[in-house]
Design a protein around this motif. Structure first.
Motif, PDB file in Angstrom:
ATOM      1  N   ALA A  33       0.839  -1.197   0.000  1.00  0.00           N
ATOM      2  CA  ALA A  33       0.000   0.000   0.000  1.00  0.00           C
ATOM      3  C   ALA A  33       0.878   1.251   0.000  1.00  0.00           C
ATOM      4  CB  ALA A  33      -0.918   0.004   1.224  1.00  0.00           C
ATOM      5  N   TRP A  34       0.456   2.255  -0.774  1.00  0.00           N
ATOM      6  CA  TRP A  34       1.181   3.516  -0.853  1.00  0.00           C
ATOM      7  C   TRP A  34       0.292   4.652  -0.358  1.00  0.00           C
ATOM      8  CZ3 TRP A  34       6.262   3.764  -2.139  1.00  0.00           C
ATOM      9  CH2 TRP A  34       6.815   2.680  -2.814  1.00  0.00           C
ATOM     10  N   GLN A  35       0.921   5.661   0.216  1.00  0.00           N
ATOM     11  CA  GLN A  35       0.210   6.899   0.516  1.00  0.00           C
ATOM     12  C   GLN A  35       1.092   8.082   0.152  1.00  0.00           C
ATOM     13  OE1 GLN A  35      -0.461   8.275   4.547  1.00  0.00           O
ATOM     14  NE2 GLN A  35       0.916   6.711   5.410  1.00  0.00           N
ATOM     15  N   GLY A  36       0.451   9.133  -0.343  1.00  0.00           N
ATOM     16  CA  GLY A  36       1.167  10.343  -0.694  1.00  0.00           C
ATOM     17  C   GLY A  36       1.332  11.240   0.518  1.00  0.00           C
ATOM     18  N   ALA A 157      -3.514  -4.126  15.433  1.00  0.00           N
ATOM     19  CA  ALA A 157      -4.114  -2.939  14.813  1.00  0.00           C
ATOM     20  C   ALA A 157      -5.198  -3.361  13.834  1.00  0.00           C
ATOM     21  CB  ALA A 157      -3.049  -2.113  14.102  1.00  0.00           C
ATOM     22  N   GLY A 158      -5.908  -2.354  13.334  1.00  0.00           N
ATOM     23  CA  GLY A 158      -6.975  -2.637  12.373  1.00  0.00           C
ATOM     24  C   GLY A 158      -8.061  -3.486  13.005  1.00  0.00           C
ATOM     25  N   THR A 159      -8.346  -4.632  12.386  1.00  0.00           N
ATOM     26  CA  THR A 159      -9.334  -5.563  12.934  1.00  0.00           C
ATOM     27  C   THR A 159      -8.675  -6.632  13.788  1.00  0.00           C
ATOM     28  OG1 THR A 159      -9.220  -6.928  10.929  1.00  0.00           O
ATOM     29  CG2 THR A 159     -10.887  -5.194  10.989  1.00  0.00           C
ATOM     30  N   GLY A 160      -7.386  -6.439  14.110  1.00  0.00           N
ATOM     31  CA  GLY A 160      -6.699  -7.393  14.969  1.00  0.00           C
ATOM     32  C   GLY A 160      -6.115  -8.573  14.223  1.00  0.00           C
ATOM     33  N   ARG A 161      -5.922  -8.412  12.918  1.00  0.00           N
ATOM     34  CA  ARG A 161      -5.304  -9.482  12.142  1.00  0.00           C
ATOM     35  C   ARG A 161      -4.540  -8.864  10.983  1.00  0.00           C
ATOM     36  NH1 ARG A 161      -8.067 -11.369   7.716  1.00  0.00           N
ATOM     37  NH2 ARG A 161      -7.553 -13.532   8.188  1.00  0.00           N
ATOM     38  N   PRO A 162      -3.409  -9.479  10.587  1.00  0.00           N
ATOM     39  CA  PRO A 162      -2.640  -8.939   9.466  1.00  0.00           C
ATOM     40  C   PRO A 162      -3.416  -9.028   8.152  1.00  0.00           C
ATOM     41  CG  PRO A 162      -1.333 -10.501  10.763  1.00  0.00           C
ATOM     42  CD  PRO A 162      -2.754 -10.637  11.204  1.00  0.00           C
ATOM     43  N   THR A 163      -3.038  -8.173   7.207  1.00  0.00           N
ATOM     44  CA  THR A 163      -3.580  -8.252   5.849  1.00  0.00           C
ATOM     45  C   THR A 163      -2.540  -8.735   4.850  1.00  0.00           C
ATOM     46  OG1 THR A 163      -3.014  -5.926   5.439  1.00  0.00           O
ATOM     47  CG2 THR A 163      -5.227  -6.397   6.309  1.00  0.00           C
ATOM     48  N   LEU A 164      -1.260  -8.826   5.270  1.00  0.00           N
ATOM     49  CA  LEU A 164      -0.187  -9.300   4.403  1.00  0.00           C
ATOM     50  C   LEU A 164       0.881  -9.973   5.243  1.00  0.00           C
ATOM     51  CD1 LEU A 164       1.380  -9.430   1.675  1.00  0.00           C
ATOM     52  CD2 LEU A 164       2.331  -7.174   2.243  1.00  0.00           C
ATOM     53  N   ILE A 165       1.362 -11.116   4.756  1.00  0.00           N
ATOM     54  CA  ILE A 165       2.537 -11.785   5.310  1.00  0.00           C
ATOM     55  C   ILE A 165       3.605 -11.764   4.227  1.00  0.00           C
ATOM     56  CG2 ILE A 165       3.468 -13.911   6.299  1.00  0.00           C
ATOM     57  CD1 ILE A 165       0.586 -14.652   7.081  1.00  0.00           C
ATOM     58  N   MET A 233       1.777  -7.921   8.697  1.00  0.00           N
ATOM     59  CA  MET A 233       1.459  -6.495   8.616  1.00  0.00           C
ATOM     60  C   MET A 233      -0.013  -6.229   8.363  1.00  0.00           C
ATOM     61  SD  MET A 233       4.537  -5.278   6.070  1.00  0.00           S
ATOM     62  CE  MET A 233       4.589  -6.806   5.133  1.00  0.00           C
ATOM     63  N   VAL A 234      -0.502  -5.149   8.934  1.00  0.00           N
ATOM     64  CA  VAL A 234      -1.723  -4.511   8.444  1.00  0.00           C
ATOM     65  C   VAL A 234      -1.248  -3.417   7.492  1.00  0.00           C
ATOM     66  CG1 VAL A 234      -3.740  -3.118   9.015  1.00  0.00           C
ATOM     67  CG2 VAL A 234      -3.020  -4.951  10.553  1.00  0.00           C
ATOM     68  N   THR A 235      -1.559  -3.562   6.210  1.00  0.00           N
ATOM     69  CA  THR A 235      -1.099  -2.589   5.224  1.00  0.00           C
ATOM     70  C   THR A 235      -2.177  -1.544   4.960  1.00  0.00           C
ATOM     71  OG1 THR A 235      -1.810  -4.083   3.461  1.00  0.00           O
ATOM     72  CG2 THR A 235       0.501  -4.173   4.096  1.00  0.00           C
ATOM     73  N   VAL A 247       0.945  -0.165   7.929  1.00  0.00           N
ATOM     74  CA  VAL A 247       2.237  -0.091   7.243  1.00  0.00           C
ATOM     75  C   VAL A 247       2.008   0.345   5.801  1.00  0.00           C
ATOM     76  CG1 VAL A 247       4.277  -1.399   6.520  1.00  0.00           C
ATOM     77  CG2 VAL A 247       3.157  -1.924   8.707  1.00  0.00           C
ATOM     78  N   THR A 248       2.762   1.341   5.352  1.00  0.00           N
ATOM     79  CA  THR A 248       2.622   1.812   3.972  1.00  0.00           C
ATOM     80  C   THR A 248       3.977   2.189   3.401  1.00  0.00           C
ATOM     81  OG1 THR A 248       2.353   4.166   4.519  1.00  0.00           O
ATOM     82  CG2 THR A 248       0.350   2.823   4.473  1.00  0.00           C
ATOM     83  N   GLY A 249       4.033   2.234   2.096  1.00  0.00           N
ATOM     84  CA  GLY A 249       5.093   2.967   1.433  1.00  0.00           C
ATOM     85  C   GLY A 249       4.674   4.420   1.367  1.00  0.00           C
ATOM     86  N   ILE A 250       5.625   5.327   1.422  1.00  0.00           N
ATOM     87  CA  ILE A 250       5.313   6.753   1.323  1.00  0.00           C
ATOM     88  C   ILE A 250       6.061   7.350   0.129  1.00  0.00           C
ATOM     89  CG2 ILE A 250       4.751   7.108   3.751  1.00  0.00           C
ATOM     90  CD1 ILE A 250       7.596   8.181   4.188  1.00  0.00           C
ATOM     91  N   THR A 251       5.431   8.305  -0.515  1.00  0.00           N
ATOM     92  CA  THR A 251       6.007   9.001  -1.655  1.00  0.00           C
ATOM     93  C   THR A 251       5.343  10.376  -1.735  1.00  0.00           C
ATOM     94  OG1 THR A 251       6.553   8.739  -4.017  1.00  0.00           O
ATOM     95  CG2 THR A 251       4.310   8.192  -3.367  1.00  0.00           C
ATOM     96  N   PRO A 252       5.971  11.371  -2.332  1.00  0.00           N
ATOM     97  CA  PRO A 252       5.307  12.669  -2.462  1.00  0.00           C
ATOM     98  C   PRO A 252       3.954  12.541  -3.156  1.00  0.00           C
ATOM     99  CG  PRO A 252       7.622  12.886  -3.014  1.00  0.00           C
ATOM    100  CD  PRO A 252       7.368  11.419  -2.844  1.00  0.00           C
ATOM    101  N   SER A 253       3.005  13.330  -2.710  1.00  0.00           N
ATOM    102  CA  SER A 253       1.630  13.213  -3.218  1.00  0.00           C
ATOM    103  C   SER A 253       1.566  13.281  -4.733  1.00  0.00           C
ATOM    104  CB  SER A 253       0.757  14.323  -2.614  1.00  0.00           C
ATOM    105  OG  SER A 253       0.661  14.184  -1.219  1.00  0.00           O
ATOM    106  N   GLN A 254       2.415  14.119  -5.339  1.00  0.00           N
ATOM    107  CA  GLN A 254       2.357  14.266  -6.789  1.00  0.00           C
ATOM    108  C   GLN A 254       2.886  13.042  -7.524  1.00  0.00           C
ATOM    109  OE1 GLN A 254       4.283  16.046  -4.763  1.00  0.00           O
ATOM    110  NE2 GLN A 254       6.366  16.233  -5.556  1.00  0.00           N
ATOM    111  N   GLN A 255       3.533  12.110  -6.801  1.00  0.00           N
ATOM    112  CA  GLN A 255       4.076  10.914  -7.444  1.00  0.00           C
ATOM    113  C   GLN A 255       3.067   9.771  -7.524  1.00  0.00           C
ATOM    114  OE1 GLN A 255       7.790  12.478  -8.292  1.00  0.00           O
ATOM    115  NE2 GLN A 255       7.255  10.374  -8.714  1.00  0.00           N
TER     116      GLN A 255
END
Length: 319
Positions: A33-36, A157-165, A233-235, A247-255
């Motif tokens: 998952a990514w967020q700007g 976190a989240g619902t109490g279970r990972p979304t990615l291994i 992880m909860v992504t 957990v996320t990847g981060i990048t500038p919003s314009q990217q």
């Protein structure tokens, strides 16, 4: 520098890409998952474990119980690849734009590899952001399904279970071996895979544990010196006010939607030319970059099991 066999990339309109002969498995990107963000970093204010509120049945005093507040900052890095195309190649091939397209595709893959390696670095990657209480260290003992379940359950976190291994191929093979040894069916979950023969994505299935998809990042312990890790992880980050900041990847919003930047200039810079000093050689210099990092909102969104023995490789090298 002249690219060896450049004619193989540029003389045919259908020979568009170099084929990567030994690709490294980074399937985890399918679920990453990514967020700007705005600025050079992302800061999360964090609170320690909350004290439950007091149940009352009269007008007695309610004691204030505030958590300890801290901040965690996550920085951006620039992942950069460079390639140069000599003027000789540009002049002699029939389709020079295909030469550039081939090299651009390679540069993007190199950047993805660099990012995949970065997030599992033992010093600055996910393990450095993980709450030590959510790390299960096996001390080189054999992996067990019970210990996997322990690490899995430390994600709250989240619902109490990972979304990615996420693990290396060897880590995943070790899990599969555990299932076979225990005589239980290996879990699979519905998934969408790209099918080259059809030229499109279609339904399939993926390894899973407790219903959570399990994908590979083969930069985990790629050197063989770091030990094996499995990440739970909860992504994703919904920017909410509760324990849903994962957990996320981060990048500038314009990217977002355009992850790679490409900058070109006429002339190839070399620090030590024929005259002993810097020179510009005829051709085109290209830099491809991706500004990115990782962030962990709630520390309850990440747990790790590490330093376990893995299943042995089978003999033979195919030679």
């Amino acid at each position: 520098m002249s690219l060896d066999n450049a004619f193989m990339l540029g003389d045919s309109p259908v020979a568009r890409w170099l084929v990567e002969n030994s690709p490294i498995n980074i399937a985890f990107f399918q679920a990453w998952a990514w967020q700007g963000i705005n600025g050079q970093s992302l800061t999360y204010p964090r609170a320690t474990e909350l004290t439950p509120a007091s149940p009352m049945n009269d007008c007695g005093e309610v004691t204030e119980a505030l958590p300890t507040v801290s901040q965690a900052a996550f920085n951006l890095y620039d992942f950069i690849a460079r390639y140069s195309i000599c003027a000789i190649d540009l002049d002699r091939v029939q389709y020079p734009t295909q030469l550039d397209a081939a090299m651009f595709a390679i540069a993007k893959r190199q950047i993805l590899y660099a990012y995949a390696e970065h997030i599992v670095s033992p010093t600055i990657g996910l393990v450095a952001a993980c709450d030590p209480a959510r790390i299960v260290d096996m001390g080189l003992a054999a992996l067990t399904l019970d210990c996997l379940d322990d690490a899995y359950s430390r994600v709250t976190a989240g619902t109490g279970r990972p979304t990615l291994i996420m693990s290396s191929t060897k880590g995943l093979r070790t899990y599969r071996s555990l299932c076979r040894a225990a005589g239980i069916p290996q879990e699979r979950s519905p998934w969408t895979w790209y099918h080259p023969a059809q030229g499109r994505s279609g339904p399939g299935s993926v390894d899973s544990f407790n219903g959570t998809p399990w994908l590979v990042n083969d930069f985990i312990n790629k050197s063989g010196a770091d030990g094996e890790y499995i990440y739970f992880m909860v992504t994703g980050d919904d920017h909410g006010k509760g324990p849903t900041r994962g957990v996320t990847g981060i990048t500038p919003s314009q990217q977002i939607g355009k992850m790679f930047n490409k900058r070109q200039m006429q002339g190839i810079f070399t620090a030590s030319g024929g005259g002993g000093g810097p020179e510009m050689l005829p051709g085109i210099d290209t830099w491809v970059s991706m500004p990115a990092g990782l962030a962990v909102g709630s520390q309850g969104a990440l747990s790790i099991i590490r330093n376990f023995s893995v299943v042995a490789d089978c003999g033979g090298d195919g030679g």
